[in-house]
Write an enzyme that holds these catalytic residues in place. Structure first.
Site, PDB file in Angstrom:
ATOM      1  N   CYS A  45      51.727 -22.508  -7.785  1.00 59.31           N
ATOM      2  CA  CYS A  45      50.863 -21.374  -8.168  1.00 59.31           C
ATOM      3  C   CYS A  45      51.279 -20.824  -9.530  1.00 59.31           C
ATOM      4  CB  CYS A  45      50.958 -20.256  -7.141  1.00 59.31           C
ATOM      5  SG  CYS A  45      50.432 -20.726  -5.498  1.00 59.31           S
TER       6      CYS A  45
HETATM    7  C1  BEZ Z   1      53.423 -23.602  -4.450  1.00 56.42           C
HETATM    8  O1  BEZ Z   1      52.623 -22.883  -5.040  1.00 56.42           O
HETATM    9  O2  BEZ Z   1      54.317 -24.174  -5.032  1.00 56.42           O
HETATM   10  C2  BEZ Z   1      53.309 -23.805  -2.980  1.00 56.42           C
HETATM   11  C3  BEZ Z   1      52.804 -22.791  -2.183  1.00 56.42           C
HETATM   12  C4  BEZ Z   1      52.734 -22.980  -0.805  1.00 56.42           C
HETATM   13  C5  BEZ Z   1      53.167 -24.174  -0.244  1.00 56.42           C
HETATM   14  C6  BEZ Z   1      53.649 -25.199  -1.074  1.00 56.42           C
HETATM   15  C7  BEZ Z   1      53.737 -24.997  -2.437  1.00 56.42           C
END
Ligand code: BEZ
Length: 211
Positions: A45
């Site tokens: 994200c």
């Molecule tokens: C991420 O944004 O890195 C992420 C968020 C939730 C689960 C896996 C990765």
């Protein structure tokens, strides 16, 4: 029920990193891109938000506003924005909705319990100036989105809203377009003064009409 293409994009009022937003008022006459994030302070994200901040001018050129949503509270978002700016060498320049009561996640069906019953998947909604849903995309949390693809779809949506064409596989702005199969051959010269090419009666191309 899941939102479908052509449905009205649900309106909501929510706290964001740029103040309280009434979604429909905030959109005004612009196109909109609403995209969800499973959680604050997560690596994928963080890269996605930084990537969109860096190309915000490309959305503006297309008269499109971008807004992100994550189910964490506003204080968490403000701290995360500092991290995004630091780690992605950018400055966040669009709002992130604080959706701790899952209002937006629920209106837009962003929580898919068989994937995760708490956090949202990575959804993208493109909304037209008529407030109708024009595109939906759903990615798993583990896969970061390709925002060049979102810009490409905006180009196609805006072109095909004005001209009787469709865009072929892997089309990018500037390339030849497909003439709408509903158009009869005699109608083509007036609509496509740059000419046309017929490969099959149902497969006809024209240079991009708005270039
Ligand atoms: C991420 O944004 O890195 C992420 C968020 C939730 C689960 C896996 C990765």
């Amino acid at each position: 029920m899941a939102l479908r293409l052509g449905d009205e994009a649900p309106n909501f009022t929510a706290q964001t990193t740029e103040g309280t937003v009434n979604f429909h008022q905030w959109l005004g006459s612009s196109w909109g891109v609403l995209f969800s994030h499973p959680k604050d302070y997560t690596p994928v994200c963080t890269t996605e938000l930084g990537a969109v901040a860096k190309i915000k001018d490309e959305f503006e050129k297309r008269n499109a506003k971008v807004i992100a949503v994550s189910v964490d509270p506003i204080e968490s978002h403000h701290g995360w924005v500092r991290d995004i700016n630091e780690t992605q060498q950018t400055k966040m320049n669009f709002p992130i909705i604080a959706d701790s009561n899952r209002q937006v996640a629920s209106l837009y069906d962003m929580i898919h319990p068989n994937a995760d019953d708490t956090f949202t998947v990575r959804s993208v909604f493109i909304i037209g100036p008529d407030k109708k849903v024009k595109l939906t995309l759903t990615y798993p949390a583990s896969t970061g989105r390709n925002f060049a693809e979102i810009l490409r779809v905006l180009d196609s949506l805006q072109l095909t809203a004005k001209h009787k064409v469709a865009t072929p596989a892997n089309w990018v702005d500037g390339q030849d377009c497909i003439i709408s199969p509903a158009l009869k051959d005699p109608e083509m010269p007036a609509l496509f003064p740059k000419g046309s090419r017929t490969i099959k009666p149902y497969l006809r191309y024209t240079p991009q009409p708005n270039k």
